[in-house]
Write an enzyme that holds these catalytic residues in place. Structure first.
Site, PDB file in Angstrom:
ATOM      1  N   LYS A  55      35.892  43.426  37.702  1.00  5.21           N
ATOM      2  CA  LYS A  55      34.615  42.718  37.929  1.00  5.21           C
ATOM      3  C   LYS A  55      34.834  41.310  38.474  1.00  5.21           C
ATOM      4  CE  LYS A  55      36.102  42.766  33.622  1.00  5.21           C
ATOM      5  NZ  LYS A  55      36.061  43.256  32.287  1.00  5.21           N
ATOM      6  N   GLU A  64      39.413  40.535  27.339  1.00 10.10           N
ATOM      7  CA  GLU A  64      40.188  40.284  28.553  1.00 10.10           C
ATOM      8  C   GLU A  64      41.545  39.701  28.161  1.00 10.10           C
ATOM      9  OE1 GLU A  64      38.742  40.895  31.860  1.00 10.10           O
ATOM     10  OE2 GLU A  64      37.631  41.978  30.352  1.00 10.10           O
ATOM     11  N   LYS A 119      29.686  40.454  35.760  1.00 10.31           N
ATOM     12  CA  LYS A 119      29.006  41.756  35.772  1.00 10.31           C
ATOM     13  C   LYS A 119      27.564  41.605  36.249  1.00 10.31           C
ATOM     14  CE  LYS A 119      32.050  43.459  32.122  1.00 10.31           C
ATOM     15  NZ  LYS A 119      32.282  43.462  30.672  1.00 10.31           N
ATOM     16  N   THR A 174      46.147  48.776  29.214  1.00 12.86           N
ATOM     17  CA  THR A 174      45.307  49.604  28.341  1.00 12.86           C
ATOM     18  C   THR A 174      44.518  50.651  29.142  1.00 12.86           C
ATOM     19  OG1 THR A 174      45.055  47.665  26.952  1.00 12.86           O
ATOM     20  CG2 THR A 174      43.511  49.443  26.558  1.00 12.86           C
ATOM     21  N   VAL A 175      43.820  50.202  30.185  1.00 10.48           N
ATOM     22  CA  VAL A 175      42.956  51.129  30.931  1.00 10.48           C
ATOM     23  C   VAL A 175      43.804  52.099  31.762  1.00 10.48           C
ATOM     24  CG1 VAL A 175      41.014  51.319  32.529  1.00 10.48           C
ATOM     25  CG2 VAL A 175      41.132  49.373  30.978  1.00 10.48           C
ATOM     26  N   GLU A 213      32.688  51.839  38.935  1.00  5.05           N
ATOM     27  CA  GLU A 213      31.801  52.099  37.790  1.00  5.05           C
ATOM     28  C   GLU A 213      32.293  51.423  36.523  1.00  5.05           C
ATOM     29  OE1 GLU A 213      28.744  52.600  36.420  1.00  5.05           O
ATOM     30  OE2 GLU A 213      28.598  54.160  37.946  1.00  5.05           O
ATOM     31  N   VAL A 228      31.398  47.425  35.215  1.00  4.36           N
ATOM     32  CA  VAL A 228      30.214  46.966  34.474  1.00  4.36           C
ATOM     33  C   VAL A 228      29.840  47.997  33.420  1.00  4.36           C
ATOM     34  CG1 VAL A 228      27.798  46.230  34.654  1.00  4.36           C
ATOM     35  CG2 VAL A 228      29.362  45.847  36.580  1.00  4.36           C
ATOM     36  N   GLY A 279      31.530  49.468  30.947  1.00  3.51           N
ATOM     37  CA  GLY A 279      32.487  50.484  30.486  1.00  3.51           C
ATOM     38  C   GLY A 279      32.073  51.888  30.895  1.00  3.51           C
ATOM     39  N   ASP A 292      32.745  36.635  31.928  1.00  7.45           N
ATOM     40  CA  ASP A 292      32.829  38.082  32.147  1.00  7.45           C
ATOM     41  C   ASP A 292      31.416  38.673  32.311  1.00  7.45           C
ATOM     42  OD1 ASP A 292      34.560  40.619  32.016  1.00  7.45           O
ATOM     43  OD2 ASP A 292      33.037  41.016  30.487  1.00  7.45           O
TER      44      ASP A 292
HETATM   45  N1  HSE Z   1      36.446  42.321  28.061  1.00  4.64           N
HETATM   46  C1  HSE Z   1      35.419  43.199  28.510  1.00  4.64           C
HETATM   47  C2  HSE Z   1      34.368  43.303  27.421  1.00  4.64           C
HETATM   48  C3  HSE Z   1      35.996  44.541  28.807  1.00  4.64           C
HETATM   49  O1  HSE Z   1      34.626  42.880  26.288  1.00  4.64           O
HETATM   50  O2  HSE Z   1      33.284  43.778  27.683  1.00  4.64           O
HETATM   51  C4  HSE Z   1      35.081  45.419  29.589  1.00  4.64           C
HETATM   52  O3  HSE Z   1      34.723  44.871  30.816  1.00  4.64           O
END
Ligand code: HSE
Length: 428
Positions: free
Chosen positions: A101, A186, A201, A15-16, A125, A128, A130, A197
């Site tokens: 992260k 994720e 961060k 995706t990214v 960047e 953490v 987005g 997650d």
């Molecule tokens: N899975 C993460 C979230 C994606 O929902 O924030 C961005 O780090």
């Protein structure tokens, strides 16, 4: 740098990664304006072979070894081979951009040692918050600050789920499904919902703030999977429940936690909904500084990756070093981590109890005996049948005292129907 273009090796085309390729194309004019030359994706590696065969490379080592590639972008996530890619790229004399992260939080010491040894940079960047430039905000914008507190809604997926449960009364499973199909979650969404997650961060932000490697294992973590919809609806008149990562520097150490918290309507986090994130950083002189924006999704994450690529490219073009300015990493610095059980906060408590005389008094007695003082007490719903919900708001109490009280209350099998619920009340 005399070359005509900056060449990128992209490892991870999910995706990214796809978002990064898209933005690099659509922002090409902005890029040339800022960097002075074009940035091109020369090779792409992914576990699934991709259609763009002319760019596709099967083995990531080929990309790292390619002398014509200037910058490695790691977007595969997870611990390995992400760690190997980051370390080997630095060793090969290449700067790295990553959104990872999990790998940063787990291998912080090794990555920063490699940065110092090979004098190359890792920018992250997108790892953490987005699209929110919170890493730059913390390391550059607040460079001279003694950081006292970092608190944040750091996971878009859980914030999205909690918003949907509160606003649209959507059940947990459907809300999670929606978050997954929107590309927020994720690969393994248990990392989102169990709080890991957020902890990754928080560990990164705390490590940046206090100059030593704060590990995920130092953080007390609980997620949202066990939250009861009943508490979401009981609290929604006065605020909402959000998953909060919190790092507070106290006199004798740092207090670290990830947990669902009640956020009152007066709190700035109260209007942070859906996949949005917010981070509040308190500096000794600056006071509170609030960062806000989309924390998950293709556009926001890819935007932050492209910003890092541009920033590093500018350093490469001007032959400046480009280690993220103002970061202290010194393995000799040790921060004391406070045991979570000693932390003090006000709590929302819910007990489902037998609806009979003397029950209120019994609960109040046990709480009092353990030094937990009651700020308010209510029975929010008219009792239907034999059981009633009792909601108690406490004054700030030491967690271990509260836990002892709850343990004793839980053992009263004749009056307690289910395990007591406790949710921290986040104050502002
Ligand atoms: N899975 C993460 C979230 C994606 O929902 O924030 C961005 O780090």
């Amino acid at each position: 740098m005399t070359k005509e273009t900056i060449n990128i090796g992209l490892i991870g085309y999910g995706t990214v990664g796809k978002g990064v390729v898209r933005i690099l194309k659509s922002s090409s004019k902005i890029i040339i304006g800022k960097v002075g030359k074009p940035i091109e994706v020369k090779s792409i590696c992914d576990i699934n072979p991709i259609d763009k065969t002319e760019l596709y490379v099967k083995d990531f080592r080929q990309i790292i070894k390619d002398p014509d590639i200037d910058l490695i972008v790691e977007l595969i996530g997870g611990y390995e081979p992400a760690r190997t890619i980051i370390i080997e790229s630095l060793k090969a004399g290449k700067n790295v951009v990553t959104a990872n992260k999990a790998a940063l939080a787990k291998f912080w010491g090794e990555i920063y040692t490699a940065i110092q040894t090979y004098q190359k940079s890792v920018y992250y960047e997108a790892a953490v918050g987005g699209a929110i430039p919170v890493i730059a905000g913390l390391t550059e914008g607040l460079a001279g600050e003694e950081i006292l507190e970092i608190k944040g809604i750091l996971n878009g997926t859980t914030n999205f789920i909690l918003s949907k449960m509160t606003k649209d009364a959507l059940d947990y499973k459907s809300a999670l499904k929606e978050a997954q199909s929107a590309g927020f979650a994720e690969t393994d969404p248990s990392f989102d919902v169990n709080g890991i997650d957020t902890a990754n961060k928080l560990a990164i932000l705390a490590s940046l703030a206090w100059g030593s490697w704060i590990k995920v294992k130092d953080i007390s973590v609980s997620g949202i999977a066990d939250l009861d919809i009943k508490d979401v609806s009981l609290t929604k008149r006065n605020g909402s429940i959000k998953l909060i990562g919190s790092a507070v520097k106290m006199k004798n150490g740092i207090d670290l936690s990830v947990q669902p918290c009640f956020i009152g309507k007066e709190h700035p986090f109260s209007s942070v909904r859906d996949e949005y994130n917010a981070v509040m950083i308190k500096g000794k002189n600056s006071g509170d500084v609030l960062f806000y924006g989309k924390g998950a999704g293709q556009g926001p994450a890819a935007s932050a990756v492209v910003s890092d690529i541009i920033n590093l490219s500018q350093f490469m073009v001007t032959n400046t070093k480009g280690i993220i300015p103002d970061i202290i990493y010194d393995p000799k610095i040790k921060n004391q981590i406070l045991p979570f059980s000693k932390s003090k906060a006000a709590y929302y408590l819910r007990f489902t109890v037998s609806d009979k005389p003397g029950v209120f008094a019994k609960l109040a007695d046990i709480l009092g005996k353990h030094k937990v003082s009651i700020a308010s007490l209510s029975q929010p719903n008219i009792s239907r049948g034999d059981f009633a919900d009792i909601v108690i708001i406490t004054h700030p109490s030491v967690l271990e005292d509260l836990n002892s009280a709850l343990k004793e209350i839980k053992s009263l099998r004749s009056i307690i129907k289910s395990a007591p619920v406790k949710i921290k009340i986040e104050t502002f």
